[in-house]
Design an enzyme around this catalytic site. Structure first.
Site, PDB file in Angstrom:
ATOM      1  N   GLU A   1       0.827  -1.207   0.000  1.00  0.00           N
ATOM      2  CA  GLU A   1       0.000   0.000   0.000  1.00  0.00           C
ATOM      3  C   GLU A   1       0.862   1.260   0.000  1.00  0.00           C
ATOM      4  O   GLU A   1       1.982   1.247   0.504  1.00  0.00           O
ATOM      5  CB  GLU A   1      -0.885   0.044   1.255  1.00  0.00           C
ATOM      6  CG  GLU A   1      -1.769  -1.162   1.451  1.00  0.00           C
ATOM      7  CD  GLU A   1      -2.388  -1.202   2.839  1.00  0.00           C
ATOM      8  OE1 GLU A   1      -3.239  -2.073   3.071  1.00  0.00           O
ATOM      9  OE2 GLU A   1      -2.000  -0.376   3.700  1.00  0.00           O
TER      10      GLU A   1
ATOM     11  N   CYS B   1       3.202   8.316   1.788  1.00  0.00           N
ATOM     12  CA  CYS B   1       3.647   7.295   2.735  1.00  0.00           C
ATOM     13  C   CYS B   1       3.821   6.001   1.945  1.00  0.00           C
ATOM     14  O   CYS B   1       2.883   5.545   1.294  1.00  0.00           O
ATOM     15  CB  CYS B   1       2.611   7.115   3.845  1.00  0.00           C
ATOM     16  SG  CYS B   1       3.006   5.808   5.027  1.00  0.00           S
TER      17      CYS B   1
ATOM     18  N   CYS C   1       5.311  -7.569   7.053  1.00  0.00           N
ATOM     19  CA  CYS C   1       6.293  -7.118   8.043  1.00  0.00           C
ATOM     20  C   CYS C   1       6.572  -8.254   9.008  1.00  0.00           C
ATOM     21  O   CYS C   1       5.652  -8.970   9.418  1.00  0.00           O
ATOM     22  CB  CYS C   1       5.768  -5.895   8.796  1.00  0.00           C
ATOM     23  SG  CYS C   1       6.946  -5.205   9.997  1.00  0.00           S
TER      24      CYS C   1
ATOM     25  N   CYS D   1       4.350  -6.637  15.662  1.00  0.00           N
ATOM     26  CA  CYS D   1       3.680  -5.756  16.627  1.00  0.00           C
ATOM     27  C   CYS D   1       2.194  -6.093  16.631  1.00  0.00           C
ATOM     28  O   CYS D   1       1.536  -6.038  15.577  1.00  0.00           O
ATOM     29  CB  CYS D   1       3.903  -4.295  16.260  1.00  0.00           C
ATOM     30  SG  CYS D   1       5.654  -3.815  16.257  1.00  0.00           S
TER      31      CYS D   1
ATOM     32  N   CYS E   1      -0.776  -3.835  15.002  1.00  0.00           N
ATOM     33  CA  CYS E   1      -0.590  -3.378  13.630  1.00  0.00           C
ATOM     34  C   CYS E   1      -1.099  -4.431  12.659  1.00  0.00           C
ATOM     35  O   CYS E   1      -0.729  -5.606  12.756  1.00  0.00           O
ATOM     36  CB  CYS E   1       0.894  -3.089  13.386  1.00  0.00           C
ATOM     37  SG  CYS E   1       1.308  -2.735  11.658  1.00  0.00           S
TER      38      CYS E   1
ATOM     39  N   GLY F   1       5.880  -2.692   6.367  1.00  0.00           N
ATOM     40  CA  GLY F   1       7.251  -3.163   6.502  1.00  0.00           C
ATOM     41  C   GLY F   1       8.092  -2.341   7.456  1.00  0.00           C
ATOM     42  O   GLY F   1       7.744  -1.231   7.848  1.00  0.00           O
ATOM     43  N   GLU F   2       9.204  -2.911   7.855  1.00  0.00           N
ATOM     44  CA  GLU F   2      10.233  -2.250   8.662  1.00  0.00           C
ATOM     45  C   GLU F   2      11.341  -1.826   7.717  1.00  0.00           C
ATOM     46  O   GLU F   2      12.103  -2.664   7.204  1.00  0.00           O
ATOM     47  CB  GLU F   2      10.753  -3.212   9.737  1.00  0.00           C
ATOM     48  CG  GLU F   2      12.102  -2.857  10.342  1.00  0.00           C
ATOM     49  CD  GLU F   2      12.163  -1.470  10.967  1.00  0.00           C
ATOM     50  OE1 GLU F   2      13.129  -0.731  10.648  1.00  0.00           O
ATOM     51  OE2 GLU F   2      11.268  -1.126  11.759  1.00  0.00           O
TER      52      GLU F   2
ATOM     53  N   HIS G   1       6.363   3.655  21.299  1.00  0.00           N
ATOM     54  CA  HIS G   1       5.068   3.136  21.753  1.00  0.00           C
ATOM     55  C   HIS G   1       5.002   2.779  23.241  1.00  0.00           C
ATOM     56  O   HIS G   1       3.906   2.538  23.752  1.00  0.00           O
ATOM     57  CB  HIS G   1       4.606   1.936  20.924  1.00  0.00           C
ATOM     58  CG  HIS G   1       4.545   2.215  19.462  1.00  0.00           C
ATOM     59  ND1 HIS G   1       3.923   3.338  18.949  1.00  0.00           N
ATOM     60  CD2 HIS G   1       5.033   1.518  18.391  1.00  0.00           C
ATOM     61  CE1 HIS G   1       4.032   3.319  17.626  1.00  0.00           C
ATOM     62  NE2 HIS G   1       4.697   2.251  17.272  1.00  0.00           N
TER      63      HIS G   1
ATOM     64  N   CYS H   1      -1.978   1.288   8.310  1.00  0.00           N
ATOM     65  CA  CYS H   1      -1.046   0.466   7.544  1.00  0.00           C
ATOM     66  C   CYS H   1      -1.502  -0.983   7.528  1.00  0.00           C
ATOM     67  O   CYS H   1      -1.712  -1.594   8.574  1.00  0.00           O
ATOM     68  CB  CYS H   1       0.337   0.587   8.169  1.00  0.00           C
ATOM     69  SG  CYS H   1       1.560  -0.445   7.375  1.00  0.00           S
TER      70      CYS H   1
END
Length: 388
Positions: free
Chosen positions: A109, A122, A129, A133, A136, A180-181, A239, A356
């Site tokens: 995306e 973005c 990912c 987390c 997410c 993704g990271e 976070h 996301c």
């Protein structure tokens, strides 16, 4: 508590990197590629000018090239990397989200956001990912594979073109906060950053000051990025200020603790003289207690940093929810009282699965047989507009 396994490997069955694209190459490498095709090196400058300066991705529209060459260049340097599957917009067209299908069927995306003073995209850096987390949508889906440099750049080139067409102005800002990271796909993301910031015809010529790279805290990669001399903004998805909670919310914290992550961030800030953005998703009754605001304030006091609070956009069926506005306001007040610059992120796109991974997740649910019918539409160049 049993923590989810961290899938740091992009390897997965039936997934492969795409063919070589112009944007994968440096300008020198593009010249070599053109010469290998039996053409003079200056053709690489022509191709690069069209792609990066004019955002032309269709080689047939590059009319200063001999017609006989266009098909050869298209086959060798311009494979189709991204096919739009769904497009949605809200905010009177100022927020536009696109779900892309990659050549191997993976879904990613990107979101284009127009503001009075800028246009921002973005972008995703991985399909899925591996950071796991739990709040997410992308983290819940797991990692499919790394994206190529060109797949990342193509999102930005497409956004630049769309921004002009939608009268949102010239694209000026890029944030690596999509799927993704980014620092888990380090070499390709850094190559994409160089394409974005290099002047035409090498790249898009955007200011490094307007590029933000987010990370959950891969300490060795942060230190490596410090030495790249790129001076983009670093955003740390913290976070939680305490290890006990962050171990649960950001499982990579089991490897690199809060103090280690922040130490690497302060080293980056010192070297680049760029303020670090501390990203903090506000989650009801989980990390929004006043004492955590106070602890965060103490950790950041006197540092070159600001806090970007993010009202959580819950995923369907999730046990995680956004903090109430009064709780959010007290959190902000406590941080500001501690002298920490604090903002609350503008929430956009909730009505179009804006968080996301949400649009990709909804598409995957709609494709129990692997999405072959949708892929057939996409390969014919069709896209579906989401009814809003």
């Amino acid at each position: 508590m049993t923590m989810p396994a961290l899938n740091l490997s992009p390897a997965k069955a039936n997934r492969s990197m795409p063919p070589r694209h112009l944007a994968d190459l440096t300008l020198a490498q593009r010249r070599e590629a053109v010469v290998e095709l039996g053409e003079p090196a200056f053709r690489a400058n022509q191709l690069s000018h069209h792609y990066f300066a004019r955002q032309v991705t269709d080689v047939t529209a590059m009319t200063d090239l001999p017609a006989a060459l266009r098909d050869r260049f298209a086959d060798a340097l311009f494979p189709r990397l991204l096919t739009p599957v769904k497009e949605a917009d809200c905010d009177n067209g100022a927020t536009r989200k696109t779900l892309w299908r990659l050549h191997d069927g993976s879904l990613v995306e990107s979101v284009l956001m127009g503001y009075p003073d800028r246009a921002t995209v973005c972008v995703s850096s991985q399909a899925g990912c591996g950071m796991a987390c739990p709040f997410c949508a992308t983290g819940q889906a797991g990692l499919t594979r790394n994206m190529s440099t060109a797949e990342i750049v193509e999102q930005i080139v497409s956004a630049a073109r769309s921004s002009e067409e939608a009268d949102l102005g010239r694209l000026s800002h890029v944030v690596f906060m999509g799927m993704g990271e980014p620092l888990a796909n380090y070499s390709r993301v850094v190559a994409a950053l160089r394409r974005i910031t290099s002047p035409a015809p090498e790249g898009l010529g955007l200011s490094a000051r307007h590029i933000t790279v987010s990370t959950v805290g891969l300490v060795p990669a942060i230190r490596r990025l410090t030495d790249e001399d790129l001076s983009v903004t670093l955003a740390v998805s913290l976070h939680a200020p305490d290890d006990e909670l962050r171990d649960e919310l950001v499982p990579i914290n089991n490897r690199w603790k809060v103090a280690e992550v922040l130490d690497a961030a302060w080293h980056y800030a010192k070297r680049t003289r760029r303020r670090v953005s501390i990203e903090y998703a506000m989650i009801r009754d989980v990390n929004d207690q006043p004492w955590r605001a106070d602890l965060l304030g103490r950790l950041l006091k006197g540092k070159l940093a600001h806090v970007n609070l993010i009202p959580l956009n819950p995923t369907p069926g999730s046990r995680w929810d956004a903090s109430p506005k009064p709780v959010e306001r007290e959190f902000v007040a406590r941080l500001r009282d501690a002298g920490i610059p604090t903002t609350v992120r503008d929430t956009r796109g909730q009505e179009i699965d804006g968080a996301c991974g949400q649009l990709a997740a909804s598409q995957q649910l709609a494709e129990p047989q692997g999405g072959t019918e949708e892929l057939a539409h996409a390969q014919r160049g069709e896209s579906r507009k989401v009814a809003l």
